[in-house]
Design an enzyme around this catalytic site. Structure first.
Site, short mmCIF file in Angstrom:
data_model
loop_
_atom_site.label_atom_id
_atom_site.label_comp_id
_atom_site.label_asym_id
_atom_site.label_seq_id
_atom_site.Cartn_x
_atom_site.Cartn_y
_atom_site.Cartn_z
N HIS A 69 0.82 -1.21 0.00
CA HIS A 69 0.00 0.00 0.00
C HIS A 69 0.85 1.26 0.00
O HIS A 69 0.50 2.25 -0.62
CB HIS A 69 -0.98 0.01 1.18
CG HIS A 69 -2.15 -0.89 0.97
ND1 HIS A 69 -3.15 -0.57 0.10
CD2 HIS A 69 -2.43 -2.11 1.45
CE1 HIS A 69 -4.04 -1.53 0.08
NE2 HIS A 69 -3.63 -2.50 0.90
N ASP A 70 1.97 1.24 0.70
CA ASP A 70 2.83 2.44 0.75
C ASP A 70 3.62 2.64 -0.55
O ASP A 70 3.86 3.77 -0.95
CB ASP A 70 3.82 2.36 1.91
CG ASP A 70 3.15 2.66 3.24
OD1 ASP A 70 1.97 3.06 3.22
OD2 ASP A 70 3.81 2.51 4.27
N VAL A 73 0.52 1.37 -4.41
CA VAL A 73 -0.79 1.97 -4.63
C VAL A 73 -0.61 3.48 -4.71
O VAL A 73 -0.16 4.11 -3.77
CB VAL A 73 -1.77 1.58 -3.51
CG1 VAL A 73 -3.10 2.29 -3.73
CG2 VAL A 73 -1.96 0.08 -3.47
#
Length: 74
Positions: A69-70, A73
Site C-alpha cells: 500500500h505504501d 498503490v
C-alpha cells in the site's frame, strides 16, 4: 465571492507547485542508501522483523500488505 476566488487561486497555486516538484524529482530506491550513515540499518531491520514474525506469524503478511500500500498503490 472574494473567498471563492481566493480559494480557487490558492488551489491553482498549490497544484502548480506540486506539479512542478513532480517533474524535478527523480527518486530511485537503493539498498545501499544507509551504508555510510547507518551501516547496521539492514541487519537491525532484519533482526527486528524476524523477531516480530517469530512472535506473531501474521506480522509477515501485515508487513507485506503495508509495503504494497505504501509503495505501489498510488
Amino acid at each position: 465571492m472574494a473567498y471563492r476566488i481566493s480559494s480557487i487561486t490558492s488551489f491553482v497555486a498549490i497544484t502548480l507547485l506540486l506539479l512542478g516538484t513532480i517533474s524535478i524529482c527523480d527518486a530511485q530506491l537503493s539498498s545501499s542508501f544507509y551504508d555510510s550513515t547507518c551501516p547496521n540499518a539492514l541487519s537491525t531491520i532484519r533482526t527486528v522483523i524476524r523477531t516480530s514474525v517469530s512472535k506473531e506469524r501474521r506480522m509477515a503478511a501485515s508487513l507485506i500488505r503495508l509495503h504494497f500500500h505504501d509503495c505501489f498503490v498510488q
